[in-house]
Each structure stands twice: as structure tokens, then as C-alpha cells.
Design a protein around this motif. Structure first.
Motif, mmCIF file in Angstrom:
data_model
loop_
_atom_site.group_PDB
_atom_site.id
_atom_site.type_symbol
_atom_site.label_atom_id
_atom_site.label_comp_id
_atom_site.label_asym_id
_atom_site.label_seq_id
_atom_site.Cartn_x
_atom_site.Cartn_y
_atom_site.Cartn_z
ATOM 1 N N TYR A 84 0.838 -1.207 0.000
ATOM 2 C CA TYR A 84 0.000 0.000 0.000
ATOM 3 C C TYR A 84 0.867 1.249 0.000
ATOM 4 C CZ TYR A 84 0.563 -1.928 4.686
ATOM 5 O OH TYR A 84 1.058 -2.561 5.799
ATOM 6 N N TYR A 127 2.146 1.276 -3.845
ATOM 7 C CA TYR A 127 1.104 1.670 -4.787
ATOM 8 C C TYR A 127 0.518 3.036 -4.452
ATOM 9 C CZ TYR A 127 1.575 -3.128 -6.344
ATOM 10 O OH TYR A 127 2.083 -4.309 -6.819
ATOM 11 N N SER A 137 0.046 5.770 -7.317
ATOM 12 C CA SER A 137 -1.205 6.478 -7.583
ATOM 13 C C SER A 137 -0.960 7.968 -7.764
ATOM 14 C CB SER A 137 -2.200 6.245 -6.451
ATOM 15 O OG SER A 137 -1.742 6.845 -5.250
ATOM 16 N N ASN A 180 -5.936 4.096 -11.124
ATOM 17 C CA ASN A 180 -6.634 3.501 -9.985
ATOM 18 C C ASN A 180 -6.997 2.050 -10.259
ATOM 19 O OD1 ASN A 180 -6.401 5.967 -8.778
ATOM 20 N ND2 ASN A 180 -8.568 6.502 -8.922
ATOM 21 N N LYS A 221 -5.649 -1.294 -8.252
ATOM 22 C CA LYS A 221 -6.577 -2.271 -7.683
ATOM 23 C C LYS A 221 -6.198 -3.686 -8.085
ATOM 24 C CE LYS A 221 -10.752 0.545 -7.192
ATOM 25 N NZ LYS A 221 -12.155 0.721 -7.640
ATOM 26 N N VAL A 236 -8.783 -1.721 -1.775
ATOM 27 C CA VAL A 236 -8.637 -0.451 -2.491
ATOM 28 C C VAL A 236 -10.025 0.103 -2.753
ATOM 29 C CG1 VAL A 236 -7.700 0.706 -4.518
ATOM 30 C CG2 VAL A 236 -6.556 -1.324 -3.611
ATOM 31 N N LEU A 265 -8.322 7.996 -3.406
ATOM 32 C CA LEU A 265 -8.066 6.562 -3.386
ATOM 33 C C LEU A 265 -7.593 6.161 -1.987
ATOM 34 C CD1 LEU A 265 -8.084 4.216 -5.494
ATOM 35 C CD2 LEU A 265 -5.593 4.529 -5.646
ATOM 36 N N LEU A 286 -6.130 2.940 0.295
ATOM 37 C CA LEU A 286 -5.534 1.612 0.287
ATOM 38 C C LEU A 286 -5.442 1.129 1.728
ATOM 39 C CD1 LEU A 286 -4.114 3.514 -2.030
ATOM 40 C CD2 LEU A 286 -2.735 1.505 -2.406
ATOM 41 N N ASP A 291 -8.307 1.547 6.706
ATOM 42 C CA ASP A 291 -7.601 2.374 5.727
ATOM 43 C C ASP A 291 -6.203 2.667 6.257
ATOM 44 O OD1 ASP A 291 -9.765 2.575 3.962
ATOM 45 O OD2 ASP A 291 -10.599 4.286 5.060
#
Length: 426
Positions: A171, A174, A178, A387, A391, A403, A410, A412, A418
């Protein structure tokens, strides 16, 4: 232990050059594996002897003979121990004992605090289950709070390669992607340069500026990227500056700014009347960037008082440590190294420090939205293509990763928690 901040990748159109801003802060603190220490205890059924030891225990607890920063043994005399005092009571849940200890610290209940610290030392382990591992570092934070040593721990500032952290905590990885790929052209710096090398009409000139209190920490990154750009025939420039005020944009450039895991370390109005957190946002807005991306840990530890802040940090890091278990075995040296050097330092700072010494001050995305709006920014929807890609990638790691897109941002996370939020502004 290390706490890493961010990187930035934004593309530009054919007739302009681009500038990418990155904010780095790397630091670590060595923690030892001495949490499982235990004393030898002898129980005597003699009631008078027990009462005598209890009185001695109270004198020890209320006196000045116990040094939390020295020997790991709780009692100066060494012959009175918690198991002796707790006979007849069932063994408690580690999470409950952590919470009870934090409450005692919050209430300035010295006797109960030290009893619970002794109990916790028998329960935590840096090589155990997730709750045992995070418990070890939260216990370290409680002890540091009592001994006022949290600031010294946090100021240990040594470089560490955080590649492993991003691999075992996707997370984070990514989350960067993002923000860096919100224009749907690239995910990371290396693919960005490679993508520009293949662009019809030739690549633009790319200038990346990294801002850091200690710019030498960015040297290896700059060297690596310069070599890659040269190999790809991409005009490239990498700079470092000390402080945002040192940065100077160029009229021909399209400016993109990336705040990835960095703004939570900038003090706000609760720390200083200068309110640097909002000041930085206003300053960036005055530069008229094409886009600004924000990636932050989704946690509320900024202005929250100690006890609810402890509960929030416990819930957050339990989820994180549980997720780490699916990527690296519990006794894997790299996992222990990453948790000790990349995560424990932050945990100790959140728990042990107050005022200007508490640097790790996370806010929920709702609060960040208010700050960006007050600085004059307007929300910009994240790329649906990026996005969707994130995912798919995250779901491939494990089905318990989550996600979600909510209100143009967004999120994650791990299961129902979260962990990271990402959004874009203009």
C-alpha cells in the motif's frame, strides 16, 4: 529504523519541459531484541512474607530507586516480581494490557504503570505474532515517554534502503504509484524516463528537484537517474535544495509537485504559531503548479491527546504488522530489520513525544482536504486508469488488501482499516 518520505513523477505536454519535486526524509534507530527478558521468581505461601514484600514493592514504586532507562529488571531489589504479585489471576490479552498500561501512564498512576510494564515485558517479542511485535515497540514508546528519551531516539538519522519496506507493504508502494501516475503516463521515475524516451517527437527536458533538510541524502538517487536518462538519451537534470523557499521555477516549465508521506512531518498551528503546514501549501499554490499530489498515512495522531492517540496508533500498526506477515516469515531477518528501522522509530515518536519533539503528526484525509481548500486548491480526480491498475496489482498480492475510491480520492488498506490515502489538487 527508517521512516521514508516520497518521490514524484509527472508528465508534460509536447511543447514544455517538466519539473518534478520530491521530498525525502530518511532516518532510523537501532532497537535491540531485549524485550523477552524475564526474572526468576520464588513464591512463598507465607502471608506475612507476602505483605512484607508488598510494602517493599510500594516503597520501590513510589521512590526513586527504579531506573526505567537502565537495567531491564523492573524492581531494584530483584526479589519481588509481577508473577508473584499476580498469582491467582488469569493471563491477560496482550492488547488489553497495552491499553491498560497506556491508561495508567495517562492517569499518572505510577505504581500500576510499572506493574503493567513488567507484565508486558514477559508478553512481547520482535519475532512473534503481529500484536507481540507492535507491542514491543509500543512498550518501548511508553518507557521512552516515562524516561523522556523519545526525542533522542527519533533524532537518530541514518540512511536505510527502504526497498524492502515497499515490497512488504504494497500500500506504500502503490500509494506512490497512484500519485506519480495520476496523468496516466507513468508509475515510477524509471518508467517515466523510459516512457519519455519513446515519445514521438523526442523527449522533453526533465528537471527533478528534491527538497530535504540534508540534501546529500538524495545523491545516490540523482546519480542513478542521471545514468538512466543518459542511456535513454533523455535531457535530464537532478537538483537538491534545502527548504521549499530555495526552489525557483522556470517560465518554460510545467510544474508538478508531489507530497508523498512528507507533509505530516511539517508542524501545524498546534505546534507553532507560524503554522508551517498551511504556509507550505500556500507557498506551493503561489507557484501555480499544474498538479499537486498528496499521499499520506490515514491516521489521526496530530492534535489527539496521548491516550486516544495511543489507541489510534495501536489499531493502525496492528493492521500494518498483520499485513506484513503474509509477505515475509516472522523470523525473516529482513522483516525484523524493516520493522525495527522503518516503523518502530515512528511508533516511539508518536507515543513518547509531545510538542515540537513529536514529528510524526498524521491527519485524516478530511483534514488535509480542508487545508488544501483553504490554501486555494481545487480537487482533481485521480486517473481511473491508474486507480484500476493499482486495484488489480494490490488484489494480486492478497485478497485481504483493500482499495476503494471515495469522493475523488483513493484509499488503500488492510481488511477493514484504511492505511494510505491518495488525492490530487490543482
Amino acid at each position: 529504523m527508517v521512516f521514508v518520505t516520497n518521490s514524484s513523477i509527472q508528465a508534460t505536454d509536447n511543447n514544455t519541459s517538466a519539473i518534478f519535486n520530491v521530498f525525502y526524509h530518511n532516518s532510523l534507530h537501532e532497537f535491540d531484541d531485549s524485550y523477552n527478558c524475564s526474572d526468576s521468581f520464588t513464591y512463598s505461601p507465607d502471608v506475612n512474607n507476602f505483605r512484607s514484600k508488598l510494602r517493599r514493592l510500594e516503597n520501590l514504586m513510589l521512590g526513586d530507586s527504579v531506573d526505567l532507562t537502565g537495567d531491564r529488571k523492573l524492581f531494584a531489589g530483584g526479589d519481588v516480581g509481577l508473577p508473584e504479585m499476580m498469582l491467582g489471576f488469569p493471563k491477560r490479552d496482550l492488547k488489553q494490557v497495552l491499553i491498560a498500561c497506556a491508561k495508567s501512564v495517562s492517569d499518572n498512576d505510577e505504581l500500576n504503570t510499572r506493574l503493567l510494564i513488567s507484565e508486558l515485558r514477559q508478553m512481547v517479542s520482535v519475532a512473534g505474532e503481529p500484536i507481540q511485535r507492535i507491542g514491543a515497540y509500543m512498550l518501548e514508546g511508553l518507557i521512552a515517554r516515562l524516561s523522556s528519551s523519545g526525542s533522542a531516539i527519533y533524532k537518530s538519522d541514518l540512511a536505510l534502503n527502504t526497498r524492502v519496506l515497499y515490497e512488504i507493504c504494497p500500500y506504500f508502494k502503490y500509494g506512490y504509484m497512484s500519485a506519480n501516475g495520476c496523468d496516466s503516463r507513468s508509475d515510477e521515475w524509471v518508467p517515466l524516463i523510459q516512457a519519455f524516451a519513446r515519445r514521438p517527437g523526442g523527449p522533453p527536458h526533465i528537471r527533478i528537484t528534491g527538497l530535504h533538510d540534508y540534501p546529500n541524502g538524495l545523491g545516490k538517487v540523482g546519480i542513478r537517474l542521471c545514468k538512466l536518462a543518459k542511456a535513454c538519451n533523455v535531457p535530464f537534470e537532478f537538483n537538491t535544495e534545502v527548504g521549499l523557499e530555495s526552489f525557483r521555477d522556470r517560465p518554460s516549465e510545467t510544474l508538478a509537485v508531489n507530497f508523498a508521506f512528507v507533509l505530516h512531518r511539517v508542524p501545524d498551528e498546534s505546534v507553532s504559531t507560524k503554522n508551517h503546514r498551511d504556509r507550505v501549501l500556500r507557498l506551493v499554490k503561489s507557484m501555480k503548479p499544474k498538479i499537486v499530489t498528496l499521499v499520506e498515512q490515514e491516521s489521526n495522531t496530530n492534535t489527539t491527546p496521548f491516550y486516544p492517540r495511543f489507541l489510534e496508533a495501536l489499531d493502525y500498526y496492528i493492521a500494518m504488522f498483520e499485513s506484513i506477515d503474509i509477505t515475509l516469515p516472522r523470523h525473516h531477518k529482513e522483516r525484523i530489520n524493516v520493522e525495527q528501522r522503518c516503523l518502530a522509530r515512528d511508533v516511539v515518536n508518536i507515543i513518547a513525544c509531545e510538542g515540537s519533539e513529536r514529528v510524526e503528526r498524521h491527519e485524516l484525509l478530511g483534514k488535509w482536504k480542508l487545508r488544501f481548500s483553504m490554501a486555494g486548491f481545487s480537487p482533481c480526480r485521480m486517473s481511473s486508469l491508474v486507480n484500476g491498475t493499482i486495484k488489480r496489482l494490490l488484489n494480486k498480492c492478497n485478497e485481504r488488501y483493500r482499495v476503494e475510491e471515495r469522493d475523488g480520492a483513493l484509499y488503500l488498506g488492510w481488511m477493514n482499516r484504511d492505511l494510505v490515502s491518495c488525492c490530487a489538487w490543482k
